[in-house]
Design an enzyme around this catalytic site. Structure first.
Site, mmCIF file in Angstrom:
data_model
loop_
_atom_site.group_PDB
_atom_site.id
_atom_site.type_symbol
_atom_site.label_atom_id
_atom_site.label_comp_id
_atom_site.label_asym_id
_atom_site.label_seq_id
_atom_site.Cartn_x
_atom_site.Cartn_y
_atom_site.Cartn_z
ATOM 1 N N GLY A 28 0.730 -1.300 0.065
ATOM 2 C CA GLY A 28 0.198 0.063 -0.032
ATOM 3 C C GLY A 28 0.833 1.245 -0.062
ATOM 4 N N SER A 29 0.401 2.336 0.855
ATOM 5 C CA SER A 29 1.062 3.636 0.744
ATOM 6 C C SER A 29 2.353 3.723 1.139
ATOM 7 C CB SER A 29 0.088 4.523 1.466
ATOM 8 O OG SER A 29 -1.216 4.728 0.603
ATOM 9 N N THR A 30 2.891 2.382 1.907
ATOM 10 C CA THR A 30 4.284 2.384 2.398
ATOM 11 C C THR A 30 5.083 2.681 1.457
ATOM 12 O OG1 THR A 30 4.093 0.157 2.713
ATOM 13 C CG2 THR A 30 3.748 1.637 4.838
#
Length: 578
Positions: free
Chosen positions: A290-292
Site C-alpha cells: 500500500g501507501s508505504t
C-alpha cells in the site's frame, strides 16, 4: 593286536581305550556346543562382550547480542525397554507404570503387543532425578540413556526467531534449523563391557571424545524483543486483529534487533501448538504494502531531477479515470493542489499516480528493485519468501499507477524494513543479518544521498505536520515514517476480500541521525478501524520511543527549558519592535 614280550598287555589296552573315550567325549562336547546347544556359548559371549556406547554431545548455546541465553541444552534421561526380556517378570509392570505416570493396562498391552521386539522407547526427556527413580525399581529389561534437551528461557517471545529442536535434538525451525551444522555437537564413543542383561561390568576407555556444538550469538537485543512482543500483543488484543508482525532493524549495521509475530507459541511446551502459530510471518507472509511504497516511488521522481519537493500536482476532484479503472484518494486532501510533500502527508493516490505517469513505471521499478524488493534478503532463514515485483516490457498507465502507490507487488515485513533502511541510511543499504555484526559492514549506494536526505525531511513532515500521522510521534525525538492501508487479496482467486485489510506503518528515527527502522503490520484489525495511521502508528510510536531510550539515543526534540524560553523572549520582543 599282540604285544610280544609284554608282562601286562591288558594295561596298555585299557590305557588306549581310556584315551579314545576321552577324545570321543571332547569331540562330542565340541559338536554339542557348536551345533546342538549353541545358546550356551552365545550367552557366555554376550556376558563378556565388548560394546561401544555413545557419549552424548550437547548443542551450542544461542545467545542474544548481549550474551543473554536464548537456547540452552539440559541433560535428560530417556528410558527404553527390551519387551522380550521384560516378559520374564511381569510382576513389576504395575510399579513401572506408576513411576512413569502411565496407565498400567495400557503399558501392559503395549509391552505384550511388542513382546518379540528388543527395543522400544518408554519415555523421553525425563529429568535425571525422574529417570533414576524409575531405574532404581530394577525392572528387568528397562534401561536408561543420557541425552540432552533444549530449553528456551525467553519462551514464546523469541520462538519464531530461535525455533526449536525435535526429540532427537535436531533443529526443526528458525535459527536452530538454519544453523544446524554449527550448533549440532558430535557424539563421542565409550568402550565398555556389559553382561547379557545389558548391565555395565567394566568401563574400558573413551575411544572418541564428544565435541559440543559452537555458540551462536544473534543480532537481536532481548530487551527490544520483549518490548516489541508486548506492544504487538497489546495491539492485536486492542484492535481484535487476526495476526501481526514487527521488525526492528539497525540501519547502519543491517542487524535485526527484534522480530516478533502474533500468534506465537511456547517452544518449551508444544502440546497446544498449532501450525498457524509457528509461522514467522515477518519473512513468510507476503502482502501488498500500500501507501508505504509512496516514499520509494517519490525517490524515483526526485532522482530523475524532473521533480522537487515544492513542485505542485493537481489532485482535484480526488479521482482519476484510466479507462474502466478509477483511482481514488481515500481521504479528503487539504486542497485541489498538493506539492510532493503534501502528496505523502495526505497519502494521495491521484497525486502519486500523476507523478508516476511523468517519470514512467520503469523508473519506479528500478527504485524498488534497488532497495531489495522482489529479492531474497540473504538471511538464509527457513521459509523465507521473496515476494513479487512485476516488471513489464510496456508499462501501461494502470500498472504504473498501482505500482506507485503500493499495489500489484508483494513484499514481506523484513523486506519493507530493509527498504526503509536505505532512506534512513542516507541512500546506502547494508546486508541484513540475524547474527551479531562485528565491524562496519559493506554498504551499497542505492539512492543519491541528497535524495535520501530530502525524503527524510519529507517523511518527518508526514508525522509532524498538522495533517500528519500524529499518532506516530515520539516525545523528545524527531521521527519519520509513512502509514499504509492495504486490502487483502482473495486466496485462490483474483480480487480482494471484502472488509479485510492490513494496517501498516514503516518509519525510522531519530531524524537528526537515523539509526533504527521499524515496521509494524497488523492483519485484519476489526474493532475501531483499519487505517494504518489509526492502528499501526501508535504501535510504532511506543516501540520507537522504547527503542531510542533503551539504546541511550540522545533526544533531538526536547522542549526549551524555562531559562531558555526566558532568554529567547527579550530577543523576540526586540525583533517585534523593529
Amino acid at each position: 593286536m599282540k604285544l610280544d614280550g609284554a608282562l601286562y598287555p591288558w594295561r596298555f589296552r585299557v590305557l588306549v581305550s581310556l584315551l579314545g573315550i576321552m577324545v570321543g567325549a571332547i569331540v562330542w562336547r565340541i559338536v554339542d556346543l557348536q551345533v546342538i546347544d549353541h545358546d550356551f556359548l552365545k550367552g557366555q559371549g554376550d556376558a563378556r562382550s565388548v560394546r561401544h556406547i555413545p557419549i552424548p554431545a550437547h548443542r551450542g548455546l544461542i545467545t542474544d547480542r548481549n550474551g543473554e541465553p536464548l537456547a540452552v541444552s539440559t541433560p535428560v534421561t530417556t528410558l527404553w525397554a527390551n519387551p522380550k526380556e521384560m516378559q520374564l517378570d511381569k510382576t513389576k509392570w504395575p510399579a513401572l507404570a506408576a513411576a512413569l505416570g502411565q496407565d498400567p493396562r495400557e503399558l501392559a498391552a503395549r509391552l505384550e503387543a511388542q513382546a518379540t521386539k528388543e527395543f522400544i522407547y518408554l519415555v523421553r526427556g525425563l529429568t535425571p532425578e525422574q529417570g533414576q527413580t524409575v531405574l532404581d525399581l530394577k525392572v528387568p529389561g528397562v534401561y536408561g540413556i543420557e541425552e540432552f534437551r533444549r530449553f528456551y528461557p525467553a519462551g514464546d517471545v523469541t520462538a519464531h526467531m530461535v525455533g526449536f529442536t525435535d526429540l532427537d535434538d535436531h533443529g526443526r525451525e528458525g535459527v536452530e534449523l538454519a544453523y544446524e551444522d554449527w550448533l549440532a555437537g558430535v557424539p563421542g564413543k565409550r568402550q565398555v563391557i556389559k553382561d547379557r542383561r545389558g548391565r555395565l561390568i567394566k568401563d574400558v576407555q573413551v575411544t572418541k571424545n564428544a565435541k559440543a556444538g559452537k555458540t551462536l550469538t544473534l543480532s537481536i537485543d532481548l530487551r527490544l524483543q520483549y518490548l516489541a512482543a508486548r506492544e504487538l500483543r497489546n495491539a492485536i488484543v486492542e484492535n481484535e486483529a487476526k495476526a501481526g508482525s514487527m521488525v526492528i532493524m539497525d540501519v547502519k549495521t543491517g542487524e535485526v534487533l527484534a522480530m516478533v509475530n502474533q500468534p506465537t507459541y511456547n517452544p518449551n511446551n508444544r502440546k497446544t501448538m498449532f501450525p498457524a502459530s509457528m509461522r514467522n510471518r515477518a519473512i513468510t507472509d507476503v502482502f501488498e504494502p500500500g501507501s508505504t511504497m509512496k516514499p520509494i516511488s517519490m525517490s524515483a521522481a526526485l532522482e530523475t531531477g524532473r521533480w522537487k519537493p515544492t513542485d505542485k500536482v493537481e489532485v482535484y476532484p480526488g479521482t482519476l479515470q484510466i479507462g474502466r479503472y478509477t483511482i481514488k484518494d481515500v481521504t479528503k486532501t487539504e486542497g485541489p493542489i498538493l506539492d510532493l510533500t503534501g502528496i505523502l502527508i495526505n497519502s494521495s493516490n491521484v497525486g502519486m499516480s500523476k507523478v508516476a505517469f511523468d517519470i514512467g513505471g520503469e523508473n519506479i521499478f528500478r527504485a524498488m528493485s534497488a532497495v531489495g524488493l522482489g529479492q531474497y534478503t540473504g538471511l538464509g532463514f527457513p521459509g523465507e519468501r521473496v515476494g513479487n515485483l512485476p516488471n513489464h516490457r510496456d508499462w501501461k498507465k494502470a500498472e504504473t499507477a498501482t505500482l506507485s502507490y503500493g499495489y500489484g507487488l508483494s513484499v514481506t515485513a523484513l523486506q519493507l524494513v530493509h527498504a526503509y533502511s536505505a532512506i534512513a541510511n542516507d541512500g546506502e543499504i547494508v546486508p541484513l543479518s540475524i547474527l551479531k555484526v562485528d565491524g562496519k559492514p559493506q554498504a551499497t549506494r542505492v539512492m543519491p544521498e541528497q535524495v535520501a536526505k530530502t525524503l527524510q525531511g519529507m517523511l518527518q513532515q508526514v508525522i509532524e505536520d498538522t495533517r500528519g500521522v500524529y499518532r506516530a510521534r515520539v516525545p523528545g525525538y524527531h521521527v519519520a515514517g509513512k502509514s499504509g492501508t492495504a486490502r487483502k487479496a482473495t486466496i485462490g482467486s483474483r480480487g480482494y476480500t471484502e472488509n479485510a485489510y492490513r494496517s501498516l506503518f514503516a518509519g525510522f528515527g531519530p531524524v537528526a541521525d537515523p539509526r533504527y527502522a521499524v515496521v509494524v503490520v497488523i492483519d485484519e484489525p476489526s474493532k475501531a478501524g483499519y487505517f494504518g495511521g489509526l492502528v499501526s502508528a501508535p504501535v510504532f510510536s511506543k516501540v520507537m520511543s522504547g527503542t531510542l531510550r533503551l539504546m541511550n539515543v540522545t533526544p533531538d526534540n526536547l522542549p526549551n527549558t524555562p531559562q531558555e524560553q526566558a532568554q529567547a523572549q527579550p530577543a523576540a520582543s526586540k525583533g517585534g519592535r523593529g
